[in-house]
Design a protein around this motif. Sequence first.
Motif, PDB file in Angstrom:
ATOM      1  N   LYS A  55       0.833  -1.083  -0.001  1.00 20.37           N
ATOM      2  CA  LYS A  55      -0.038   0.022   0.166  1.00 20.37           C
ATOM      3  C   LYS A  55       0.913   1.229  -0.120  1.00 20.37           C
ATOM      4  N   LYS A  59       1.110   4.017  -3.265  1.00 22.80           N
ATOM      5  CA  LYS A  59       0.846   5.547  -3.069  1.00 22.80           C
ATOM      6  C   LYS A  59       1.687   6.397  -3.877  1.00 22.80           C
ATOM      7  N   GLY A  69      -9.242   6.446  -8.217  1.00 19.11           N
ATOM      8  CA  GLY A  69      -9.695   5.817  -6.792  1.00 19.11           C
ATOM      9  C   GLY A  69      -8.612   5.930  -5.909  1.00 19.11           C
ATOM     10  N   THR A  70      -8.800   5.039  -4.557  1.00 18.95           N
ATOM     11  CA  THR A  70      -7.885   5.204  -3.857  1.00 18.95           C
ATOM     12  C   THR A  70      -6.868   3.622  -3.889  1.00 18.95           C
ATOM     13  N   ASP A  72      -6.748   1.436  -1.963  1.00 24.40           N
ATOM     14  CA  ASP A  72      -7.437   0.302  -1.407  1.00 24.40           C
ATOM     15  C   ASP A  72      -8.350  -0.235  -2.628  1.00 24.40           C
ATOM     16  N   ASP A  73      -8.986   0.849  -3.309  1.00 22.52           N
ATOM     17  CA  ASP A  73      -9.865   0.513  -4.450  1.00 22.52           C
ATOM     18  C   ASP A  73      -8.845  -0.348  -5.695  1.00 22.52           C
TER      19      ASP A  73
END
Length: 199
Positions: A55, A59, A69-70, A72-73
Motif C-alpha cells: 500500500k 501511493k 480511486g484510492t 484500497d480501490d
Amino acid sequence: MNIKAVIFDADGMVIHNTIWFSKRLAKEYGIKEELLAPFFQNEFQDCLVGKADLKEELKKYVKEWQWQGTVDDLLAAWFKSEDNPDERVLEVARELRAKGINCSLATNNEKYRTNHIAEQMGLGKIFNKIYSSPVIGYKKPQVEFYQYIIDDLGLSKDEVVFWDDEAKEMEELKKQGFMIEKYADFESFQNKLKLLALI
C-alpha cells in the motif's frame, strides 16, 4: 515412498488467471504498460519478500498512473480479478487432508493478497497452512523458501512433494533432493497422485 505433505502452488495451480494484473490495468483502465513496469520490476519485488509494504509503495504511483480511486480501490479490483480457484484441485486437497496428509499452499504473494487468499477466498480453511514469501523472506525458486517449509513441517525432503506450474530452475532444486513436480493440467496431476499412491 511415504509422502506426508503435498504443497500446492497458489497461482497457476489452485488459482487460475488468464492475464497478469499489470496487463489488465493497461487493457481495462488505459494505463500505459511502460508506466506500470518500473513498479512491478522494482518495489513490488521487495513487497514479495516482506521488505516493503504494498500500500505504501503504491501511493507513490497511483497519481502517475492517473488511477481514479484510492489505493484500497486498486487492491480490491486487483484481488477480485484473480479470484478464480479450481474447485477440482480444492477437492483433491480436501480428500488428501481427510486421509491425514498435510496440504499447504506455497505462494509468491505480498501480505495483502496472501490475506485475501486466506480470508476472502477462504483457502485458509481448506489448506493446513499458507506459506507466503513475505513471511519466509525468500521467494520461489530460492532454495531457502523450500527448506523453510520442510523445516516448519518437521519432515524430511522425501516426505514432502511440491507442485508448481513454473519449471524454471526446478532441476537445480531437484538435484538438492527436493521433490518437485510440474503442474501442467489437472489430469496429469491426478495421474501423478495415483502413481504416488496418494489417491
